[in-house]
Design a protein around this motif. Structure first.
Motif, PDB file in Angstrom:
ATOM      1  N   PHE A   4      47.290  40.504  41.615  1.00 31.96           N
ATOM      2  CA  PHE A   4      47.788  40.107  40.300  1.00 31.96           C
ATOM      3  C   PHE A   4      46.568  40.010  39.371  1.00 31.96           C
ATOM      4  O   PHE A   4      45.727  39.139  39.539  1.00 31.96           O
ATOM      5  N   ILE A   5      46.472  40.926  38.417  1.00 31.56           N
ATOM      6  CA  ILE A   5      45.295  41.018  37.550  1.00 31.56           C
ATOM      7  C   ILE A   5      45.599  40.402  36.187  1.00 31.56           C
ATOM      8  O   ILE A   5      46.605  40.732  35.557  1.00 31.56           O
ATOM      9  N   LEU A   6      44.705  39.520  35.740  1.00 29.49           N
ATOM     10  CA  LEU A   6      44.834  38.838  34.459  1.00 29.49           C
ATOM     11  C   LEU A   6      43.796  39.400  33.493  1.00 29.49           C
ATOM     12  O   LEU A   6      42.598  39.396  33.784  1.00 29.49           O
ATOM     13  N   TYR A  19      49.486  34.636  45.181  1.00 27.36           N
ATOM     14  CA  TYR A  19      49.038  36.018  45.007  1.00 27.36           C
ATOM     15  C   TYR A  19      47.519  36.120  45.141  1.00 27.36           C
ATOM     16  O   TYR A  19      46.805  35.116  45.082  1.00 27.36           O
ATOM     17  N   ARG A  20      47.047  37.342  45.315  1.00 26.07           N
ATOM     18  CA  ARG A  20      45.614  37.604  45.227  1.00 26.07           C
ATOM     19  C   ARG A  20      45.310  37.845  43.752  1.00 26.07           C
ATOM     20  O   ARG A  20      45.635  38.901  43.213  1.00 26.07           O
ATOM     21  N   VAL A  21      44.717  36.872  43.100  1.00 28.91           N
ATOM     22  CA  VAL A  21      44.558  36.894  41.651  1.00 28.91           C
ATOM     23  C   VAL A  21      43.149  37.345  41.283  1.00 28.91           C
ATOM     24  O   VAL A  21      42.163  36.848  41.835  1.00 28.91           O
ATOM     25  N   ILE A  22      43.088  38.274  40.350  1.00 24.36           N
ATOM     26  CA  ILE A  22      41.816  38.807  39.864  1.00 24.36           C
ATOM     27  C   ILE A  22      41.749  38.573  38.358  1.00 24.36           C
ATOM     28  O   ILE A  22      42.674  38.924  37.620  1.00 24.36           O
ATOM     29  N   ARG A  23      40.668  37.963  37.915  1.00 21.58           N
ATOM     30  CA  ARG A  23      40.395  37.905  36.481  1.00 21.58           C
ATOM     31  C   ARG A  23      38.980  38.421  36.260  1.00 21.58           C
ATOM     32  O   ARG A  23      38.111  38.255  37.106  1.00 21.58           O
ATOM     33  N   TYR A  24      38.759  39.033  35.108  1.00 17.13           N
ATOM     34  CA  TYR A  24      37.452  39.627  34.850  1.00 17.13           C
ATOM     35  C   TYR A  24      37.154  39.603  33.363  1.00 17.13           C
ATOM     36  O   TYR A  24      38.054  39.436  32.536  1.00 17.13           O
ATOM     37  N   ASP A  25      35.879  39.728  33.023  1.00 16.89           N
ATOM     38  CA  ASP A  25      35.464  39.869  31.634  1.00 16.89           C
ATOM     39  C   ASP A  25      35.397  41.353  31.307  1.00 16.89           C
ATOM     40  O   ASP A  25      34.724  42.123  32.003  1.00 16.89           O
ATOM     41  N   GLN A  26      36.085  41.764  30.265  1.00 13.51           N
ATOM     42  CA  GLN A  26      36.007  43.151  29.841  1.00 13.51           C
ATOM     43  C   GLN A  26      34.601  43.466  29.314  1.00 13.51           C
ATOM     44  O   GLN A  26      33.836  42.572  28.951  1.00 13.51           O
ATOM     45  N   LEU A  36      38.989  49.344  33.962  1.00  6.58           N
ATOM     46  CA  LEU A  36      39.939  48.645  34.821  1.00  6.58           C
ATOM     47  C   LEU A  36      40.279  49.478  36.052  1.00  6.58           C
ATOM     48  O   LEU A  36      40.354  48.946  37.170  1.00  6.58           O
ATOM     49  N   TYR A  37      40.490  50.768  35.862  1.00  4.30           N
ATOM     50  CA  TYR A  37      40.778  51.670  36.984  1.00  4.30           C
ATOM     51  C   TYR A  37      39.678  51.585  38.036  1.00  4.30           C
ATOM     52  O   TYR A  37      39.941  51.428  39.235  1.00  4.30           O
ATOM     53  N   ASP A  38      38.425  51.661  37.598  1.00  6.29           N
ATOM     54  CA  ASP A  38      37.307  51.651  38.542  1.00  6.29           C
ATOM     55  C   ASP A  38      37.092  50.271  39.150  1.00  6.29           C
ATOM     56  O   ASP A  38      36.661  50.158  40.302  1.00  6.29           O
ATOM     57  N   LEU A  39      37.378  49.211  38.398  1.00  8.66           N
ATOM     58  CA  LEU A  39      37.294  47.867  38.978  1.00  8.66           C
ATOM     59  C   LEU A  39      38.308  47.707  40.102  1.00  8.66           C
ATOM     60  O   LEU A  39      37.985  47.149  41.164  1.00  8.66           O
ATOM     61  N   ALA A  66      48.925  46.770  41.454  1.00  9.75           N
ATOM     62  CA  ALA A  66      48.915  45.335  41.182  1.00  9.75           C
ATOM     63  C   ALA A  66      49.951  44.989  40.128  1.00  9.75           C
ATOM     64  O   ALA A  66      50.431  45.847  39.382  1.00  9.75           O
ATOM     65  N   TYR A  67      50.283  43.692  40.066  1.00 13.03           N
ATOM     66  CA  TYR A  67      50.940  43.156  38.888  1.00 13.03           C
ATOM     67  C   TYR A  67      49.868  43.047  37.811  1.00 13.03           C
ATOM     68  O   TYR A  67      48.719  42.708  38.099  1.00 13.03           O
ATOM     69  N   LEU A  68      50.245  43.315  36.554  1.00 12.21           N
ATOM     70  CA  LEU A  68      49.269  43.342  35.468  1.00 12.21           C
ATOM     71  C   LEU A  68      49.769  42.467  34.326  1.00 12.21           C
ATOM     72  O   LEU A  68      50.873  42.666  33.825  1.00 12.21           O
ATOM     73  N   MET A  69      48.950  41.480  33.925  1.00 10.37           N
ATOM     74  CA  MET A  69      49.295  40.630  32.791  1.00 10.37           C
ATOM     75  C   MET A  69      48.115  40.590  31.828  1.00 10.37           C
ATOM     76  O   MET A  69      46.978  40.349  32.241  1.00 10.37           O
ATOM     77  N   GLY A  70      48.385  40.821  30.537  1.00 11.45           N
ATOM     78  CA  GLY A  70      47.339  40.780  29.530  1.00 11.45           C
ATOM     79  C   GLY A  70      47.840  40.134  28.267  1.00 11.45           C
ATOM     80  O   GLY A  70      49.017  40.249  27.916  1.00 11.45           O
ATOM     81  N   VAL A  71      46.932  39.453  27.581  1.00 12.11           N
ATOM     82  CA  VAL A  71      47.284  38.781  26.331  1.00 12.11           C
ATOM     83  C   VAL A  71      46.620  39.488  25.156  1.00 12.11           C
ATOM     84  O   VAL A  71      45.488  39.954  25.254  1.00 12.11           O
ATOM     85  N   SER A  72      47.338  39.604  24.055  1.00 12.92           N
ATOM     86  CA  SER A  72      46.820  40.154  22.806  1.00 12.92           C
ATOM     87  C   SER A  72      46.234  41.549  23.044  1.00 12.92           C
ATOM     88  O   SER A  72      46.917  42.436  23.546  1.00 12.92           O
ATOM     89  N   GLY A  73      44.941  41.752  22.708  1.00 11.87           N
ATOM     90  CA  GLY A  73      44.321  43.052  22.962  1.00 11.87           C
ATOM     91  C   GLY A  73      44.310  43.409  24.432  1.00 11.87           C
ATOM     92  O   GLY A  73      44.380  44.595  24.801  1.00 11.87           O
ATOM     93  N   GLY A  74      44.231  42.392  25.298  1.00 16.83           N
ATOM     94  CA  GLY A  74      44.325  42.639  26.736  1.00 16.83           C
ATOM     95  C   GLY A  74      45.727  43.070  27.141  1.00 16.83           C
ATOM     96  O   GLY A  74      45.905  43.822  28.105  1.00 16.83           O
ATOM     97  N   GLY A  75      46.732  42.607  26.391  1.00 15.14           N
ATOM     98  CA  GLY A  75      48.099  43.064  26.634  1.00 15.14           C
ATOM     99  C   GLY A  75      48.281  44.511  26.218  1.00 15.14           C
ATOM    100  O   GLY A  75      48.991  45.276  26.886  1.00 15.14           O
ATOM    101  N   ALA A  76      47.652  44.890  25.113  1.00 16.06           N
ATOM    102  CA  ALA A  76      47.692  46.294  24.698  1.00 16.06           C
ATOM    103  C   ALA A  76      47.033  47.175  25.744  1.00 16.06           C
ATOM    104  O   ALA A  76      47.528  48.271  26.059  1.00 16.06           O
ATOM    105  N   LEU A  77      45.916  46.699  26.313  1.00 17.61           N
ATOM    106  CA  LEU A  77      45.265  47.431  27.393  1.00 17.61           C
ATOM    107  C   LEU A  77      46.188  47.558  28.596  1.00 17.61           C
ATOM    108  O   LEU A  77      46.284  48.634  29.205  1.00 17.61           O
ATOM    109  N   ALA A  78      46.886  46.475  28.952  1.00 15.22           N
ATOM    110  CA  ALA A  78      47.795  46.515  30.095  1.00 15.22           C
ATOM    111  C   ALA A  78      48.911  47.537  29.874  1.00 15.22           C
ATOM    112  O   ALA A  78      49.292  48.279  30.793  1.00 15.22           O
ATOM    113  N   ILE A  79      49.439  47.595  28.664  1.00 17.14           N
ATOM    114  CA  ILE A  79      50.486  48.572  28.350  1.00 17.14           C
ATOM    115  C   ILE A  79      49.935  49.990  28.458  1.00 17.14           C
ATOM    116  O   ILE A  79      50.544  50.873  29.087  1.00 17.14           O
ATOM    117  N   ASP A  80      48.776  50.226  27.847  1.00 17.51           N
ATOM    118  CA  ASP A  80      48.172  51.564  27.877  1.00 17.51           C
ATOM    119  C   ASP A  80      47.856  51.985  29.309  1.00 17.51           C
ATOM    120  O   ASP A  80      48.069  53.150  29.697  1.00 17.51           O
TER     121      ASP A  80
END
Length: 284
Positions: free
Chosen positions: A30-32, A54-61, A82-85, A94-108
């Protein structure tokens, strides 16, 4: 955090930069993905809670928090990062959750790599390729004014003023008076935003956006085939997903009352339960 939730930390070398990441828990990945005012710490109220299941992953872009710098004029793709990470961490999907610009990244990312996303949760997310209409701007003059003031503050290199305007625009939201959001939430966002904009590559970040998805998401939401939950804040500014959620087949939408652009910070317990209930409903 218990032994079973011990946090693994590290730096992944990807595409000419380094991405700082943290991993905790076991189970389905589950990636945040943080927003573009924030960094990975914005998920403090979610990370340990979700790691219980879940196995939760968070990272700094790239360009945020403790990750590598952005070089002005240098081409890069946040989707490729993100692909290479994920490959670095041995994650096939994974499950993918993103907020604001991170949400746009998740959609893309979901549109570019649908086989790698098992569920999508955009939170107050942007949609690549979306441009507000003149009618929308006329209906929200306060938002237009705040954007203009924010751009002016950047031009004057007045970071403190820019941060305060961003807090009014997104953390308070146009549905509230300036400063009405909880003081601790405002302060958390202030610290993260200030740190990002004061980085050595703060100006490069603003002037060197990542390579866009082509064609953009705005005309492709109907291609999303994974289970999707859209979460919005009732006091947030106008968000394209409020209307466009219907274009995502089978997508669910929740509008959290008395929250603006950061509902996961303002009402973490309620937010976490909404997310967990959605993910649990996916199990056979």
């Amino acid at each position: 955090m218990s032994d079973t939730q011990r946090v693994q930390t590290g730096f992944a070398a990807v595409n000419g930069t380094t991405l700082y990441y943290e991993v905790a828990g076991a189970g389905h990945p589950f990636i945040l993905i943080h927003g573009h005012l924030l960094d990975r710490r914005s998920w403090d109220d979610q990370f340990a809670v979700f790691a219980q299941r879940y196995r939760v992953i968070r990272y700094d872009q790239r360009g945020f928090g403790d990750s590598g710098l952005i070089t002005k004029g240098e081409s890069y793709s946040d989707r490729q990062d993100l692909y290479d990470l994920m490959h670095f961490l041995g994650i096939e999907s994974a499950y993918l959750m993103g907020v604001s610009g991170g949400g746009a990244l998740a959609i893309d990312f979901t549109l570019e790599h649908p086989e790698m996303v098992d569920a999508l949760i955009p939170v107050t997310a942007g949609v690549s390729g979306f441009r507000p209409s003149e009618e929308m701007m006329k209906q929200h003059p306060d938002v237009v004014r705040l954007y203009a003031n924010l751009n002016e503050a950047f031009e004057q290199h007045d970071i403190a003023r820019a941060v305060e305007i961003s807090l009014q625009l997104w953390t308070d939201g146009p549905g509230r008076l300036p400063g009405q959001a909880e003081p601790d939430v405002r302060e958390r966002v202030r610290q993260m935003t200030t740190r990002n904009w004061e980085r050595p590559d703060g100006e490069a970040q603003a002037q060197t956006p990542p390579v866009p998805l082509e064609p953009p998401a705005i005309g492709r939401l109907s291609e999303i085939s994974v289970p999707t939950l859209v979460i919005l804040g009732a006091w947030d500014g106008p968000n394209p997903l409020e209307q466009l959620t219907a274009e995502i087949p089978g997508a669910k939408k929740v509008i959290m009352a008395e929250t603006a652009h950061h509902p996961f910070l303002e009402k973490p317990a309620e937010f976490n339960q909404i997310v967990l209930d959605f993910l649990e409903s996916l199990k056979p």
